[in-house]
Motif scaffolding. Structure first.
Motif, PDB file in Angstrom:
ATOM      1  N   LEU A 161      -6.007   8.827   7.938  1.00  0.00           N
ATOM      2  CA  LEU A 161      -6.134   7.914   6.809  1.00  0.00           C
ATOM      3  C   LEU A 161      -6.103   6.461   7.263  1.00  0.00           C
ATOM      4  O   LEU A 161      -5.390   6.110   8.211  1.00  0.00           O
ATOM      5  CB  LEU A 161      -4.998   8.150   5.812  1.00  0.00           C
ATOM      6  N   CYS A 162      -6.843   5.622   6.562  1.00  0.00           N
ATOM      7  CA  CYS A 162      -6.786   4.183   6.828  1.00  0.00           C
ATOM      8  C   CYS A 162      -5.536   3.570   6.203  1.00  0.00           C
ATOM      9  O   CYS A 162      -4.988   2.595   6.714  1.00  0.00           O
ATOM     10  CB  CYS A 162      -8.028   3.491   6.274  1.00  0.00           C
ATOM     11  N   GLY A 163      -5.119   4.134   5.092  1.00  0.00           N
ATOM     12  CA  GLY A 163      -3.949   3.631   4.387  1.00  0.00           C
ATOM     13  C   GLY A 163      -2.791   4.594   4.465  1.00  0.00           C
ATOM     14  O   GLY A 163      -2.465   5.124   5.514  1.00  0.00           O
ATOM     15  N   SER A 164      -2.166   4.848   3.321  1.00  0.00           N
ATOM     16  CA  SER A 164      -0.982   5.701   3.276  1.00  0.00           C
ATOM     17  C   SER A 164      -1.189   6.816   2.255  1.00  0.00           C
ATOM     18  O   SER A 164      -1.766   6.585   1.184  1.00  0.00           O
ATOM     19  CB  SER A 164       0.251   4.888   2.887  1.00  0.00           C
ATOM     20  N   PHE A 165      -0.707   8.008   2.563  1.00  0.00           N
ATOM     21  CA  PHE A 165      -0.778   9.086   1.581  1.00  0.00           C
ATOM     22  C   PHE A 165       0.449   9.081   0.668  1.00  0.00           C
ATOM     23  O   PHE A 165       0.600   9.934  -0.202  1.00  0.00           O
ATOM     24  CB  PHE A 165      -0.961  10.444   2.277  1.00  0.00           C
ATOM     25  N   LEU A 166       1.302   8.066   0.830  1.00  0.00           N
ATOM     26  CA  LEU A 166       2.562   8.018   0.106  1.00  0.00           C
ATOM     27  C   LEU A 166       2.595   6.940  -0.976  1.00  0.00           C
ATOM     28  O   LEU A 166       3.661   6.589  -1.475  1.00  0.00           O
ATOM     29  CB  LEU A 166       3.710   7.755   1.100  1.00  0.00           C
ATOM     30  N   GLU A 167       1.448   6.421  -1.367  1.00  0.00           N
ATOM     31  CA  GLU A 167       1.428   5.306  -2.317  1.00  0.00           C
ATOM     32  C   GLU A 167       1.588   5.732  -3.773  1.00  0.00           C
ATOM     33  O   GLU A 167       1.991   4.935  -4.614  1.00  0.00           O
ATOM     34  CB  GLU A 167       0.125   4.518  -2.162  1.00  0.00           C
TER      35      GLU A 167
END
Length: 410
Positions: A161-167
């Motif tokens: 992922l480029c970002g977070s899966f926890l957002e």
């Protein structure tokens, strides 16, 4: 109209496309990403190939690989270099949604797939599907139908992922990564008998993690501390949280520093994967492998705010006895209880988080950086990038990282 994208654009349409060397570079093109591809993803994938014996005569089959490959399919290209040496084909499946108006990316992806399908060690059934990872929990989606409903299990799953899966907040009813990944992990656990690998790369810094999700991780850790003093003592001895934030076996969220926050998120991710695979039968252990990280933003208060996790997953045998009392001895009576496996795996998670390899620090060594740049340049060349321009960009980005490291240590 000329501005309309032909959504039925096929591989035959790109065979004679004019190839222009690309000069636009993105964060995941940096040599540090190739270092992770080689030393984590490829290394353990090759270990799995050997463990399963799928490169041996009489057992040969394609390596089933699932990822989020992007239009260039860099992860597949890199893995192919390893599998070709072992004589193993890759059957890759990917998810990559490209907006219809982005004709350039669509064409680029089709060219990449066409290139890879022409290689000796790529299974011709390989493909990339136009959908989002979050849609894996939607049984009517392209993602679910192609990745789960019509598929066998996977040897390697790589969620980069480029970002977070926890957002997202916990139990959010909107499509999110929690539901999708839980669906995927349980799909594997319910159907898979052989060992398999799960990789996930995600941001772990405070502004990329939902507060309620973080609090869930803290609550879980405190619950473990209350029932397992060995794990609590290991947590303390490894210094995973600054001492001022510990009040007995409680973690005071308002007092934790940036590094402690990242450590708790990392440990929480490891525990979440472990629970997803062991809380229901059939159970699989998920041994956390060596973890790698690096820094995305120069103003971050942690050494690594992007972390690549790896798990070696193995189905756990189930003890069974004949309740009629006709068969003596039972089955798998020497197998460890799931609770014992979980207890050991918790300790492995803490050790892996504590020993995380900082790739920025590793590549601060001139020889290490030169090796990573050389390997990354060859990968970029295979994806039709201007290597001369790329190397100039990579070196300039590396200098920025070196300046940050010097500033942080001052």
């Amino acid at each position: 109209m000329d501005d309309d994208l032909d959504v039925d654009l096929g591989y035959e349409d790109v065979e004679h496309a004019k190839v222009v060397l690309k000069k636009k570079f993105l964060p995941w093109h940096k040599p540090r990403k190739q270092y992770i591809r080689i030393n984590q993803w490829n290394y353990f994938a090759s270990s799995l190939v050997k463990a399963l014996g799928i490169n041996e005569e009489g057992k040969a089959r394609s390596l089933e690989y699932l990822s989020l490959p992007g239009a260039d399919l860099l992860d597949v290209r890199s893995l192919h270099s390893v599998c070709s040496e072992m004589g193993v084909k890759i059957k890759f499946k990917g998810l990559n949604y490209i907006p219809p108006e982005d004709r350039e990316s669509m064409t680029d992806q089709l060219i990449s797939i066409n290139e890879l399908r022409g290689l000796q060690y790529i299974d011709a059934a390989s493909d990339v599907y136009p959908d989002h990872l979050e849609q894996l929990a939607n049984k009517k989606s392209i993602a679910y139908q192609q990745i789960i409903s019509q598929a066998s299990t996977y040897d390697v799953i790589n969620i980069d992922l480029c970002g977070s899966f926890l957002e997202a907040p916990p139990q959010d009813r909107q499509p999110n990564y929690y539901k999708a990944l839980f669906e995927l992990l349980r799909y594997q656990a319910d159907r898979r008998t052989e060992d398999w690998l799960f990789f996930i790369t995600t941001r772990t810094n405070k502004d990329m993690v939902h507060l309620e999700t973080f609090k869930r991780f803290v609550d879980v850790m405190e619950g473990i501390f209350g029932s397992d003093n060995v794990i609590y003592q290991k947590f303390v001895d490894l210094g995973l949280v600054n001492q001022s934030a510990l009040e007995g076996k409680k973690i005071v969220v308002d007092k934790i520093d940036g590094l402690s926050y990242s450590n708790l998120v990392s440990a929480g991710i490891g525990k979440w994967v472990l629970n997803a695979l062991t809380d229901h039968m059939p159970a699989h252990n998920s041994k956390m492998l060596k973890t790698y990280g690096y820094n995305v933003h120069s103003n971050s208060d942690v050494p690594c705010d992007m972390v690549s996790f790896g798990f070696w997953c193995k189905r756990l045998p189930v003890k069974a006895v004949d309740t009629f009392g006709l068969a003596a001895g039972g089955i798998n009576q020497q197998a460890r209880d799931v609770s014992d496996v979980v207890r050991v795996s918790r300790g492995v998670i803490l050790s892996s988080v504590s020993a995380m390899a900082n790739v920025d620090d590793i590549l601060n060594d001139a020889d290490e950086f030169s090796n990573a740049l050389r390997a990354s340049s060859e990968l970029m060349r295979s994806a039709r990038y201007d290597v001369e321009e790329y190397e100039a960009w990579a070196r300039a980005e590396h200098e920025k990282t070196k300046i940050r490291i010097i500033s942080d240590s001052a």
